[in-house]
Design a protein around this motif. Structure first.
Motif, PDB file in Angstrom:
ATOM      1  N   VAL A  26       0.857  -1.175   0.048  1.00  0.00           N
ATOM      2  CA  VAL A  26       0.046   0.044   0.125  1.00  0.00           C
ATOM      3  C   VAL A  26       0.920   1.268  -0.067  1.00  0.00           C
ATOM      4  N   ARG A  27       1.783   1.185   0.524  1.00  0.00           N
ATOM      5  CA  ARG A  27       2.925   2.497   0.828  1.00  0.00           C
ATOM      6  C   ARG A  27       3.059   2.978  -0.622  1.00  0.00           C
ATOM      7  N   THR A  28       3.822   1.956  -1.313  1.00  0.00           N
ATOM      8  CA  THR A  28       4.044   1.980  -2.642  1.00  0.00           C
ATOM      9  C   THR A  28       3.138   2.436  -3.771  1.00  0.00           C
ATOM     10  N   ILE A  29       1.925   1.790  -3.433  1.00  0.00           N
ATOM     11  CA  ILE A  29       0.788   2.042  -4.267  1.00  0.00           C
ATOM     12  C   ILE A  29       0.135   3.378  -4.076  1.00  0.00           C
ATOM     13  N   LEU A  30      -0.043   4.102  -3.065  1.00  0.00           N
ATOM     14  CA  LEU A  30      -0.794   5.059  -2.767  1.00  0.00           C
ATOM     15  C   LEU A  30      -0.677   6.278  -3.739  1.00  0.00           C
ATOM     16  N   PRO A  31       0.588   6.867  -3.880  1.00  0.00           N
ATOM     17  CA  PRO A  31       0.799   7.997  -4.735  1.00  0.00           C
ATOM     18  C   PRO A  31       0.250   7.636  -6.158  1.00  0.00           C
ATOM     19  N   PRO A  32       0.753   6.762  -6.861  1.00  0.00           N
ATOM     20  CA  PRO A  32       0.312   6.765  -8.049  1.00  0.00           C
ATOM     21  C   PRO A  32      -1.153   6.127  -8.307  1.00  0.00           C
ATOM     22  N   LEU A  33      -1.635   5.379  -7.247  1.00  0.00           N
ATOM     23  CA  LEU A  33      -3.073   5.205  -7.274  1.00  0.00           C
ATOM     24  C   LEU A  33      -3.901   6.369  -7.156  1.00  0.00           C
ATOM     25  N   THR A  34      -3.474   7.472  -6.293  1.00  0.00           N
ATOM     26  CA  THR A  34      -4.159   8.797  -6.294  1.00  0.00           C
ATOM     27  C   THR A  34      -4.141   9.545  -7.420  1.00  0.00           C
ATOM     28  N   ASN A  35      -2.919   9.515  -8.104  1.00  0.00           N
ATOM     29  CA  ASN A  35      -2.933   9.919  -9.436  1.00  0.00           C
ATOM     30  C   ASN A  35      -3.909   9.302 -10.558  1.00  0.00           C
ATOM     31  N   GLN A  36      -4.097   8.215 -10.475  1.00  0.00           N
ATOM     32  CA  GLN A  36      -5.182   7.394 -11.191  1.00  0.00           C
ATOM     33  C   GLN A  36      -6.529   7.992 -10.757  1.00  0.00           C
ATOM     34  N   VAL A  37      -6.725   8.104  -9.742  1.00  0.00           N
ATOM     35  CA  VAL A  37      -8.212   8.523  -9.377  1.00  0.00           C
ATOM     36  C   VAL A  37      -8.450   9.909  -9.792  1.00  0.00           C
ATOM     37  N   VAL A  38      -7.670  10.683  -9.835  1.00  0.00           N
ATOM     38  CA  VAL A  38      -7.493  12.083 -10.184  1.00  0.00           C
ATOM     39  C   VAL A  38      -7.686  12.199 -11.890  1.00  0.00           C
ATOM     40  N   ASN A  39      -7.049  11.256 -12.593  1.00  0.00           N
ATOM     41  CA  ASN A  39      -7.411  10.982 -13.874  1.00  0.00           C
ATOM     42  C   ASN A  39      -8.901  10.437 -14.243  1.00  0.00           C
ATOM     43  N   LEU A  40      -9.090   9.634 -13.406  1.00  0.00           N
ATOM     44  CA  LEU A  40     -10.268   8.973 -13.425  1.00  0.00           C
ATOM     45  C   LEU A  40     -11.700  10.091 -13.312  1.00  0.00           C
ATOM     46  N   ILE A  41     -11.382  10.960 -12.349  1.00  0.00           N
ATOM     47  CA  ILE A  41     -12.392  12.084 -12.329  1.00  0.00           C
ATOM     48  C   ILE A  41     -12.343  12.817 -13.489  1.00  0.00           C
ATOM     49  N   LYS A  42     -11.291  13.131 -13.946  1.00  0.00           N
ATOM     50  CA  LYS A  42     -11.356  13.799 -15.305  1.00  0.00           C
ATOM     51  C   LYS A  42     -11.885  13.559 -16.484  1.00  0.00           C
ATOM     52  N   ASN A  43     -11.551  12.105 -16.449  1.00  0.00           N
ATOM     53  CA  ASN A  43     -12.086  11.319 -17.854  1.00  0.00           C
ATOM     54  C   ASN A  43     -13.588  10.998 -17.703  1.00  0.00           C
TER      55      ASN A  43
END
Length: 233
Positions: free
Chosen positions: A155-172
């Motif tokens: 989770v520690r490694t995953i969280l930052p890039p995962l959050t970026n994907q959430v941001v991209n998801l909202i925009k898409n």
């Protein structure tokens, strides 16, 4: 000074009209928020499942995961929207009719599920393989090993890039506007067309997306900086 005149695109009267009709944009905001939550839930489930399949020793599951990831990463989201919303209805002779909202949830969820699967896969692979082998040797199933041992550490490694994907998801989610989904972008497009107030409409839409995305992006940067400091100690 023409921009500030009564007829100019930045005229105060245009912004007054925008705020008078802000209720329409608020509804679009809530529609976008609901669509984002639904798509994220689907994307997370798919991401975890296909990441686990990709990290398994079963070649068939690995290939299946790779096909899913490569297909959705290398085809436009717009095409997927058109196929699900219009194509399925045509192919089924009208038997399959999916609403614009659920089309958005399905298409955005499937699309970002592929990217989230890669985020989870990289996080899983960052955990030493010896821990998986040790867990399996102690009688844990592969699913329990992932759920109880590997993913919590990743989770520690995953969280930052995962959050970026959430941001991209909202925009898409803005893509749903092409099938008349009542999201922020569709409201901005229709309202500006009716009133010719293009600047307030799209500037307002941008601000509403910013309100959703900026806190997540800021949190992701802070987590990434915290991780760098933790690993440098």
């Amino acid at each position: 000074m023409t921009f500030l005149t009564v007829a100019g695109p930045f005229a105060l009267s245009r912004w007054v009209e925008f705020f008078q009709n802000f209720g329409e944009f608020a509804k679009g905001f809530l529609y976008t928020l609901g669509l984002s939550i639904g798509a994220l839930a689907l994307a997370m489930v798919l991401g975890i499942v296909f990441a686990a399949m990709s990290s398994s020793k079963n070649k068939f599951l690995q290939i299946l995961s790779r096909i899913y990831v490569e297909f959705f990463q290398n085809t436009p989201l717009l095409v997927q929207f058109v196929f699900v919303y219009y194509g399925l209805a045509i192919l089924s002779d009208g038997a399959i009719m999916i609403s614009a909202f659920f089309t958005g949830v399905i298409c955005v969820g499937l699309y970002h599920g592929a990217y989230i699967a890669e985020v989870f896969r990289s996080g899983i692979e960052a955990v030493p393989k010896g821990q998986t082998e040790a867990a399996l040797s102690q009688g844990f199933t592969y699913a329990d090993t992932m759920r109880l041992i590997i993913i919590p550490q990743a989770v520690r490694t995953i969280l930052p890039p995962l959050t970026n994907q959430v941001v991209n998801l909202i925009k898409n989610t803005a893509t749903v506007a092409i099938i008349s989904g009542a999201d922020i972008m569709f409201v901005a497009k229709t309202w500006s067309f009716d009133t010719t107030n293009y600047v307030p409409a799209f500037a307002g839409a941008a601000i509403l997306y910013f309100i959703m995305c900026f806190p997540l992006a800021t949190w992701a940067r802070r987590k990434e900086e915290a991780n760098k400091k933790a690993y440098s100690l």
